[in-house]
Design an enzyme around this catalytic site. Structure first.
Site, short mmCIF file in Angstrom:
data_model
loop_
_atom_site.label_atom_id
_atom_site.label_comp_id
_atom_site.label_asym_id
_atom_site.label_seq_id
_atom_site.Cartn_x
_atom_site.Cartn_y
_atom_site.Cartn_z
N ASP A 1 -12.01 1.48 9.81
CA ASP A 1 -11.40 1.20 8.29
C ASP A 1 -12.10 -0.21 8.03
O ASP A 1 -11.53 -1.20 7.50
CB ASP A 1 -10.23 1.15 7.74
CG ASP A 1 -9.94 1.10 6.30
OD1 ASP A 1 -10.72 1.60 5.68
OD2 ASP A 1 -8.56 1.09 5.81
N ALA B 1 0.81 -1.15 -0.04
CA ALA B 1 0.15 -0.06 -0.06
C ALA B 1 0.78 1.26 0.06
O ALA B 1 2.13 1.06 0.02
CB ALA B 1 -1.01 0.09 1.12
N LYS C 1 4.32 -5.73 9.15
CA LYS C 1 4.19 -4.32 8.47
C LYS C 1 5.20 -3.55 8.34
O LYS C 1 5.72 -3.17 9.49
CB LYS C 1 2.91 -3.96 9.05
CG LYS C 1 2.35 -2.80 8.19
CD LYS C 1 0.89 -2.37 8.87
CE LYS C 1 0.25 -1.28 8.03
NZ LYS C 1 -1.03 -0.77 8.56
N ALA D 1 2.55 1.39 3.81
CA ALA D 1 3.53 0.39 4.13
C ALA D 1 3.25 -1.15 3.43
O ALA D 1 2.47 -1.10 2.60
CB ALA D 1 3.08 -0.31 5.65
#
Length: 540
Positions: free
Chosen positions: A282, A133, A152, A136
């Protein structure tokens, strides 16, 4: 209207911006925004042509400027307080397709963050990125004990690039506001600052790790929700190691499983928002999985929202009013959120809510939208200069994503009906401990402080006694009035003393009890209330 097929930007963020690259970037941003303004002036001012929408053009410019500005556009797409619905729709379609950075850089970032070779931390490390993304990317290693985890890793140079872009943009905005003072009413500099703050929050993976731990602790042992916890000692601002979990994607689930998952997901968000005051921001389908045992697994806590006590109470009222379709109550709850000034015209919102209620009455319950109601009220407040705080923006976005995810799972599932069920579960109730303890506590403080305050006040009056001398010739009517006033003052002091004494008795639980309540305190309160009514009736 069909949205145009907009090219998706592919950005490789690597390295840290130098002074020369920052100057080049500033020139690029300034030219792109200046070109947009000239385009708008040409089409809207000179040609008076509305066939080319400015919102679509703005979205294309942001897309070309890269990941930072795509994120800016996505943020602006939530701003119903400053943008029209068509502009929000155009910006909401922005997506950044960012290529993964090389695995060698991923390993370097991990070793720099953890301070030792990766072989001393992991038994193995999958060099192929599981996902990538703008901020990250994800790799899948294993710990020495065999535990499967994901790591991550923040994109090298992403934080510095975002800071540079937002600093440049803020300077450009300040220059534009200086040249065109009318732009100041939009609060563009404040919006840039807010987006920059969001960037900093999302870039700091140690903050995300803290959020993950908080959610994991809150839902540990739940039969409905599972949160993969972070691994202690392996989380830094640039790297976060988290337990690996997998489950079924939401597409194509069997109907009974999908309906049950939709119910668990909505119930969890009711608890997060109205009980915990801290929610996952999210919930799009890529961040929600269904485990083999039917539990819902939530991922990616880069965006979280918070609801303080005042906002929680206003949101509870708003949700209940919307469920009951009480237009006047909806407006009152909306104003109680404190987004508007004292000069706000309440009449602006009443017709909007009545139209909303009438529209909902004609639709099946599954099509009612809480996020849509919030968006319409925000849009109605544009003329009142509504400015939403970040957490309410996050909440509006979260509800919108939640509704989309639930409809993907089970199109016939009614979120409003699910929320209505919670009116009897106690989730919407105000925590009783805080409410029941504060009044005795504050009154107890007043009881301790009152003698000292009165003594200081009396001392001050005596010192200034010679400054004011009055010569009064009383008559019978005046003396009678003074006598009645004296009796009321005496009764008021006795009443105050009863309130204070009863509160102290309540706080310390002195004497016999009736249930959980001290009897003496209850008697004191009853007598004090009786005296209060007597004082009120004796006025005149």
């Amino acid at each position: 209207m069909t949205r145009p097929n907009r090219p998706v930007s592919t950005v490789r963020l690597a390295g840290r911006p130098t002074q020369r690259s920052a100057l080049r970037r500033a020139t690029q941003i300034a030219m792109a925004l200046s070109g947009l303004l000239l385009w708008v002036a040409w089409h809207r001012g000179l040609m008076r042509c509305d066939t080319h929408r400015a919102a679509d053009r703005f979205a294309e410019v942001l897309q070309r400027l890269g990941t930072t500005f795509v994120k800016l556009g996505q943020h602006l797409s939530l701003r119903a307080d400053i943008l029209a619905p068509d502009a929000q729709e155009a910006l909401a379609s922005l997506q950044a397709n960012v290529a993964p950075f090389p695995p060698e850089q991923a390993v370097q970032e991990v070793e720099a963050a953890l301070g030792r070779p990766w072989q001393q931390v992991f038994a193995r490390f999958d060099m192929h990125a599981l996902a990538a993304a703008a901020i990250a990317q994800i790799h899948r290693p294993a710990l020495p004990d065999g535990t499967e985890v994901v790591v991550k890793i923040r994109r090298p140079g992403a934080a510095e690039q975002a800071e540079t872009d937002m600093r440049i943009l803020r300077r450009i905005v300040l220059v534009m506001q200086g040249l065109v003072p009318s732009l100041r009413r939009w609060g563009l500099a404040a919006i840039v600052d807010e987006v920059a703050a969001n960037f900093r929050y999302e870039m700091d993976l140690s903050r995300e790790a803290a959020s993950v731990r908080r959610f994991a602790d809150a839902w540990r042992g739940s039969a409905d929700i599972v949160i993969p916890d972070v691994v202690d000692g392996l989380c830094t601002p640039t790297v976060m190691v988290q337990q690996f979990s997998h489950g079924a994607h939401l597409h194509g689930l069997p109907s009974p499983t999908a309906v049950a998952a939709a119910g668990k997901l909505v119930d969890s968000y009711v608890a997060q928002i109205f009980r915990d005051g801290f929610f996952h921001g999210d919930p799009h389908p890529g961040n929600v999985f269904v485990m083999d045992d039917g539990r819902i697994c939530l991922h990616d806590f880069g965006i979280v929202g918070r609801v303080d006590g005042n906002m929680r109470r206003a949101l509870v009222a708003f949700a209940l009013a919307f469920v009951e379709q009480d237009a006047e109550w909806v407006v009152d709850a909306w104003l109680d959120l404190g987004l508007l000034g004292d000069g706000t015209d309440r009449a602006v919102f009443v017709p909007v809510v009545r139209a909303l209620v009438a529209d909902c009455a004609q639709r099946p319950l599954k099509d009612w939208s809480l996020s849509g109601a919030l968006a319409q009220l925000v849009a109605a407040g544009r003329t009142q200069e509504v400015r939403l705080p970040r957490d309410l923006l996050v909440l509006t976005r979260t509800l919108l994503l939640l509704e989309g995810t639930v409809r993907l799972l089970a199109p016939e599932f009614s979120i409003i009906e699910a929320i209505s069920r919670h009116t009897t579960t106690g989730v919407f109730d105000e925590p009783k401990s805080a409410a029941s303890q504060r009044l005795p506590y504050e009154l107890g403080n007043a009881a301790h402080a009152l003698p000292s305050l009165m003594a200081r006040r009396l001392h001050s009056v005596l010192r200034q006694g010679d400054l004011l001398q009055l010569s009064i010739k009383p008559d019978a009517r005046m003396l009678s009035g003074i006598d009645r006033l004296g009796r009321r003052v005496a009764l008021a002091l006795v009443t105050l003393g009863l309130y204070i004494a009863s509160s102290l008795l309540m706080q310390h639980g002195v004497g016999p009890r009736w249930g959980d309540m001290p009897v003496l305190a209850l008697l004191g309160y009853a007598l004090a209330i009786r005296f209060t009514f007597s004082i009120a009736r004796s006025r005149g």
